[in-house]
Design a protein around this motif. Structure first.
Motif, mmCIF file in Angstrom:
data_model
loop_
_atom_site.group_PDB
_atom_site.id
_atom_site.type_symbol
_atom_site.label_atom_id
_atom_site.label_comp_id
_atom_site.label_asym_id
_atom_site.label_seq_id
_atom_site.Cartn_x
_atom_site.Cartn_y
_atom_site.Cartn_z
ATOM 1 N N LYS A 70 -6.334 15.242 -2.298
ATOM 2 C CA LYS A 70 -6.821 13.917 -1.876
ATOM 3 C C LYS A 70 -5.639 13.065 -1.467
ATOM 4 O O LYS A 70 -4.547 13.189 -2.029
ATOM 5 C CB LYS A 70 -7.525 13.206 -3.055
ATOM 6 N N TYR A 71 -5.855 12.205 -0.498
ATOM 7 C CA TYR A 71 -4.889 11.160 -0.167
ATOM 8 C C TYR A 71 -5.524 9.813 -0.460
ATOM 9 O O TYR A 71 -6.756 9.682 -0.495
ATOM 10 C CB TYR A 71 -4.513 11.216 1.315
ATOM 11 N N GLY A 72 -4.705 8.794 -0.653
ATOM 12 C CA GLY A 72 -5.239 7.461 -0.874
ATOM 13 C C GLY A 72 -4.138 6.434 -0.813
ATOM 14 O O GLY A 72 -3.004 6.730 -0.414
ATOM 15 N N PHE A 73 -4.485 5.217 -1.201
ATOM 16 C CA PHE A 73 -3.511 4.140 -1.350
ATOM 17 C C PHE A 73 -3.546 3.672 -2.797
ATOM 18 O O PHE A 73 -4.628 3.448 -3.356
ATOM 19 C CB PHE A 73 -3.869 2.950 -0.459
ATOM 20 N N ASN A 74 -2.395 3.496 -3.377
ATOM 21 C CA ASN A 74 -2.277 2.950 -4.740
ATOM 22 C C ASN A 74 -3.213 3.649 -5.724
ATOM 23 O O ASN A 74 -3.836 3.011 -6.571
ATOM 24 C CB ASN A 74 -2.545 1.439 -4.737
ATOM 25 N N GLY A 75 -3.360 4.953 -5.581
ATOM 26 C CA GLY A 75 -4.140 5.725 -6.549
ATOM 27 C C GLY A 75 -5.632 5.761 -6.286
ATOM 28 O O GLY A 75 -6.370 6.397 -7.033
ATOM 29 N N VAL A 76 -6.110 5.076 -5.236
ATOM 30 C CA VAL A 76 -7.536 5.118 -4.916
ATOM 31 C C VAL A 76 -7.722 5.879 -3.600
ATOM 32 O O VAL A 76 -7.122 5.536 -2.582
ATOM 33 C CB VAL A 76 -8.158 3.705 -4.808
ATOM 34 N N SER A 77 -8.562 6.905 -3.663
ATOM 35 C CA SER A 77 -8.868 7.712 -2.493
ATOM 36 C C SER A 77 -10.248 7.301 -1.992
ATOM 37 O O SER A 77 -11.230 7.366 -2.732
ATOM 38 C CB SER A 77 -8.847 9.189 -2.893
ATOM 39 N N HIS A 78 -10.302 6.853 -0.746
ATOM 40 C CA HIS A 78 -11.570 6.322 -0.230
ATOM 41 C C HIS A 78 -12.572 7.438 0.048
ATOM 42 O O HIS A 78 -12.232 8.488 0.568
ATOM 43 C CB HIS A 78 -11.333 5.549 1.068
ATOM 44 N N VAL A 79 -13.829 7.158 -0.284
ATOM 45 C CA VAL A 79 -14.918 8.045 0.142
ATOM 46 C C VAL A 79 -16.005 7.145 0.738
ATOM 47 O O VAL A 79 -16.268 6.056 0.215
ATOM 48 C CB VAL A 79 -15.430 8.918 -1.023
ATOM 49 N N ASP A 80 -16.598 7.570 1.863
ATOM 50 C CA ASP A 80 -17.665 6.772 2.466
ATOM 51 C C ASP A 80 -18.884 6.771 1.552
ATOM 52 O O ASP A 80 -19.131 7.738 0.834
ATOM 53 C CB ASP A 80 -18.048 7.345 3.838
ATOM 54 N N LEU B 202 0.851 -1.193 0.000
ATOM 55 C CA LEU B 202 0.000 0.000 0.000
ATOM 56 C C LEU B 202 0.882 1.236 0.000
ATOM 57 O O LEU B 202 1.508 1.565 1.004
ATOM 58 C CB LEU B 202 -0.911 -0.006 1.235
ATOM 59 N N MET B 203 0.930 1.877 -1.136
ATOM 60 C CA MET B 203 1.718 3.108 -1.234
ATOM 61 C C MET B 203 0.790 4.299 -1.025
ATOM 62 O O MET B 203 -0.264 4.415 -1.648
ATOM 63 C CB MET B 203 2.370 3.200 -2.613
ATOM 64 N N VAL B 204 1.203 5.169 -0.130
ATOM 65 C CA VAL B 204 0.420 6.377 0.099
ATOM 66 C C VAL B 204 0.486 7.225 -1.162
ATOM 67 O O VAL B 204 1.570 7.497 -1.680
ATOM 68 C CB VAL B 204 0.992 7.165 1.298
ATOM 69 N N THR B 205 -0.683 7.630 -1.673
ATOM 70 C CA THR B 205 -0.679 8.510 -2.844
ATOM 71 C C THR B 205 -1.387 9.805 -2.501
ATOM 72 O O THR B 205 -2.362 9.822 -1.748
ATOM 73 C CB THR B 205 -1.325 7.839 -4.070
ATOM 74 N N ARG B 206 -0.840 10.876 -3.052
ATOM 75 C CA ARG B 206 -1.419 12.205 -2.826
ATOM 76 C C ARG B 206 -1.632 12.807 -4.195
ATOM 77 O O ARG B 206 -0.795 12.642 -5.086
ATOM 78 C CB ARG B 206 -0.454 13.053 -2.006
ATOM 79 N N GLY B 207 -2.748 13.450 -4.386
ATOM 80 C CA GLY B 207 -2.975 14.072 -5.680
ATOM 81 C C GLY B 207 -4.107 15.065 -5.583
ATOM 82 O O GLY B 207 -4.683 15.269 -4.509
ATOM 83 N N HIS B 208 -4.409 15.683 -6.704
ATOM 84 C CA HIS B 208 -5.503 16.639 -6.716
ATOM 85 C C HIS B 208 -6.592 16.143 -7.640
ATOM 86 O O HIS B 208 -6.329 15.564 -8.677
ATOM 87 C CB HIS B 208 -5.006 18.011 -7.176
ATOM 88 N N LEU B 209 -7.818 16.345 -7.225
ATOM 89 C CA LEU B 209 -8.943 16.004 -8.075
ATOM 90 C C LEU B 209 -9.857 17.222 -8.072
ATOM 91 O O LEU B 209 -10.277 17.662 -6.993
ATOM 92 C CB LEU B 209 -9.664 14.782 -7.502
ATOM 93 N N GLU B 210 -10.133 17.728 -9.245
ATOM 94 C CA GLU B 210 -10.913 18.965 -9.379
ATOM 95 C C GLU B 210 -10.387 20.031 -8.416
ATOM 96 O O GLU B 210 -11.135 20.665 -7.678
ATOM 97 C CB GLU B 210 -12.405 18.695 -9.135
ATOM 98 N N GLY B 211 -9.068 20.145 -8.392
ATOM 99 C CA GLY B 211 -8.440 21.187 -7.590
ATOM 100 C C GLY B 211 -8.370 20.897 -6.107
ATOM 101 O O GLY B 211 -7.863 21.695 -5.333
ATOM 102 N N LYS B 212 -8.897 19.743 -5.675
ATOM 103 C CA LYS B 212 -8.910 19.463 -4.237
ATOM 104 C C LYS B 212 -7.905 18.391 -3.885
ATOM 105 O O LYS B 212 -7.753 17.408 -4.599
ATOM 106 C CB LYS B 212 -10.309 19.016 -3.814
#
Ligand SMILES: *[C@@H]1O[C@H](CO)[C@@H](O)[C@H](O)[C@H]1NC(C)=O
Ligand SMILES: *[C@@H]1O[C@H](CO)[C@@H](O)[C@H](O)[C@H]1NC(C)=O
Ligand SMILES: *[C@@H]1O[C@H](CO)[C@@H](O)[C@H](O)[C@H]1NC(C)=O
Ligand SMILES: *[C@@H]1O[C@H](CO)[C@@H](O)[C@H](O)[C@H]1NC(C)=O
Ligand SMILES: *[C@@H]1O[C@H](CO)[C@@H](O)[C@H](O)[C@H]1NC(C)=O
Length: 558
Positions: free
Chosen positions: A374-384, A362-372
């Motif tokens: 996001k953090y996640g693992f392996n390119g997937v950012s969890h949302v409930d 599980l690699m921690v990933t950080r990125g922006h989506l629509e300017g916001k």
């Protein structure tokens, strides 16, 4: 069969302890119950000189301590008097067969304002120090947390003499911001910034030092249960003039080495024994932030009974750098001959000889989506999702709520676009799996797995590769539920997925968690048997897509 009931009232809390005493010839007694009634409200406190809204439980901050013994049944009736949905999670409690009580948004429907809901869980085969906190949004940044202390049952040997007292030391960074402000800053892609300070047992600034927090009697030994209940800062804990003997960490008895200071990372708990063997006086205990550009700290006073000598002005210096911290972690060992919750030696389980069936990196990933951000693992950012994932799975409507295994077992080669989704992966029941966390960020991380204890076998700088397995501790790594990952470093753990349920894997750094650095692992027993998992209690709340659905076929006795 005889039953006794004791009733105690403390600070508005009603604690009803019903002990079922069953004579030995009746066979196995039902494990005792401990009842709590919690009224959760907002209140105003000036913890670091600025009045702010905090979360109180029965008027207390931190919340009431849960004292219990291994295998006790804990019943907590929670009255939500906030203006927001509420859930509590019990960090480090494994809930064997029972993710129904884990209290995460992926396992439970929230308790809506103005209502109450009762959590029922068992400290099954566990001992040690844990804590609870509100799991929704950024609520935990303003309180609602407290210690869970699980002592050994009578007749189970404990690898040290009973201490004169057993004291809670909840340390954590603190922000002078409302939790809704913290959440909206993060929603807007902004950082809530640095902590305003550090609290010890809910006291900060000058208030932490006066009046004294604890009184020691010379010649006696005290147990301190230290948990980092903060959201971002690793903390170093130390006591002027006193060594600390480490005896327990995240629910395992450790080899009892002495330390003059200990790093406690976010979400970790440990117990130390402190001998009151110094000249009677006041001594400072200090919790200070680690690895931060602008460090901050809190000091509280331990007073020897009858002392009127103020603390010496020299506050012990914190260690510098994270190599010190990594070396300290490497020195921690499980005591292989100490009993845990059961009379057999806790280390009799030879995890180093089990073959790994799968490696999840599980690699921690950080990125922006629509300017916001996001953090996640392996390119997937969890949302409930609107329906707790566990309920969607149980009622067989998961296809309307989430897709399994959107995230792979290893990070995609290059940082692709972030994908936001409920992040649920499956693990085959009872398989032995290696999980490697990689943190390419410049800041610390601390990772936790619900429902399990894992062997924290290795960590090091840089990227992980399979040949680093030869550096693992395959003999006496501490079995625990939380592991730190240093900046641009990796940490590896091993565990058997033998606890059926839906379990949150998360960054304890609550900004990262909130922004998606979490996932759920669904572990299903193919037997659909009560041997492996409890049925959903009929009293569990329903919400989202499972409202009004008929109950699915029950799990049956084996
Ligand atoms: C709410 O509290 C009442 C009074 O203590 C209790 O009888 C009831 O079972 C609780 N309801 C839930 C859903 O826990
Ligand atoms: C481990 O536990 C045993 C059993 O209680 C105890 O006698 C021993 O001193 C402990 N060993 C260490 C190194 O802490
Ligand atoms: C919990 O146990 C500790 C140690 O025995 C004791 O000092 C404390 O008062 C207890 N707290 C509650 C709330 O029962
Ligand atoms: C583990 O794997 C090795 C090599 O594949 C094999 O020889 C050994 O029998 C396995 N051990 C167990 C306990 O399955
Ligand atoms: C679950 O739902 C699917 C359709 O979505 C259906 O094919 C399957 O039979 C259902 N399983 C159970 C156990 O009800």
């Amino acid at each position: 069969m005889a039953a006794t009931t004791m009733r105690a009232t403390a600070a508005g809390a009603v604690l009803l302890l019903a002990l079922l005493l069953v004579s030995t010839n009746v066979g196995r007694a039902e494990d005792p119950y401990v009842f709590f009634e919690w009224h959760v409200t907002y209140g105003t406190k000036s913890l670091l000189g600025v009045p702010q809204k905090v979360i109180l439980i029965n008027g207390e901050f931190p919340g009431p301590r849960i004292n219990c013994s291994s295998n006790n049944n804990i019943v907590v009736n929670v009255f939500n008097q906030l203006d927001q949905p509420l859930l509590f999670t019990w960090n480090g409690i494994q809930h064997r067969k029972n993710s129904w009580q884990d209290g995460m948004p992926g396992t439970n429907c929230p308790v809506v304002p103005g209502t109450n809901y009762t959590f029922k869980w068992q400290a099954k085969d566990q001992i040690g120090s844990f804590f609870y906190f509100p799991s929704i949004g950024m609520q935990r940044t303003v309180g609602g947390y407290g210690l869970i202390s699980v002592v050994s049952r009578l007749l189970i040997p404990v690898p040290f003499d009973p201490p004169a007292d057993d004291l809670q030391v909840l340390i954590g960074d603190w922000y002078n911001k409302d939790h809704t402000v913290m959440a909206s800053l993060l929603d807007a892609g902004k950082s809530p910034g640095r902590p305003a300070g550090v609290l010890i047992n809910g006291r900060g600034g000058k208030d932490a030092a006066n009046p004294p927090m604890f009184t020691f009697e010379a010649g006696k030994t005290y147990r301190l249960r230290i948990c980092n209940v903060g959201i971002k800062a690793s903390l170093n804990f130390r006591i002027q003039g006193h060594d600390m003997r480490l005896v327990e960490m995240d629910g395992s008895h450790t080899v009892q080495d002495s330390f003059d200071s200990l790093d406690v990372h976010v979400g970790h708990c440990l117990s130390v024994l402190v001998d009151a063997d110094q000249k009677p006086a006041d001594y400072l205990m200090v919790a200070s932030t680690r690895f931060m550009v602008e460090p901050s700290s809190a000091s509280a006073v331990i007073r020897y009974a009858g002392s009127n000598t103020p603390p010496a002005p020299n506050v012990p210096e914190p260690p510098a750098g994270w190599a010190w911290s990594l070396n300290q972690w490497r020195s921690f060992r499980w005591n292989l001959t100490a009993s845990a919750a059961r009379p057999n030696p806790q280390g009799s389980y030879h995890y180093g000889q089990i073959n790994i069936t799968r490696t999840i990196k599980l690699m921690v990933t950080r990125g922006h989506l629509e300017g916001k951000l996001k953090y996640g693992f392996n390119g997937v950012s969890h949302v409930d999702a609107d329906t707790p994932l566990k309920l969607a799975e149980y009622f067989n409507v998961s296809d309307k709520v989430f897709k399994y295994n959107q995230m792979g077992d290893s990070p995609p080669g290059v940082n692709g676009p972030m994908h936001v989704a409920p992040n649920v992966i499956t693990a085959e029941f009872r398989t032995f799996i290696e999980v490697v966390f990689e943190n390419p960020e410049k800041s610390m991380d601390s990772l936790h797995i619900d429902g399990y204890a894992f062997f924290a076998v290795g960590m090091g700088p840089g990227k992980w590769s399979p040949d680093l397995r030869k550096t693992y501790n395959l003999l006496d790594a501490v079995s625990r539920h939380t592991i730190q990952v240093y900046p641009r470093s990796w940490s590896a753990v091993m565990l058997t997925f033998d606890n059926a349920g839906m379990w949150n894997v998360r960054s304890n750094l609550w900004e990262r968690h909130y922004l998606g650095e979490q996932l759920y692992i669904s572990v299903i027993s193919p037997a659909r048997s009560l041997r492996d998992e409890y049925n959903m209690p009929e009293t569990n709340l329903r919400c989202g897509k499972v409202v009004g659905l008929p109950l699915p076929p029950s799990y049956l006795p084996a």
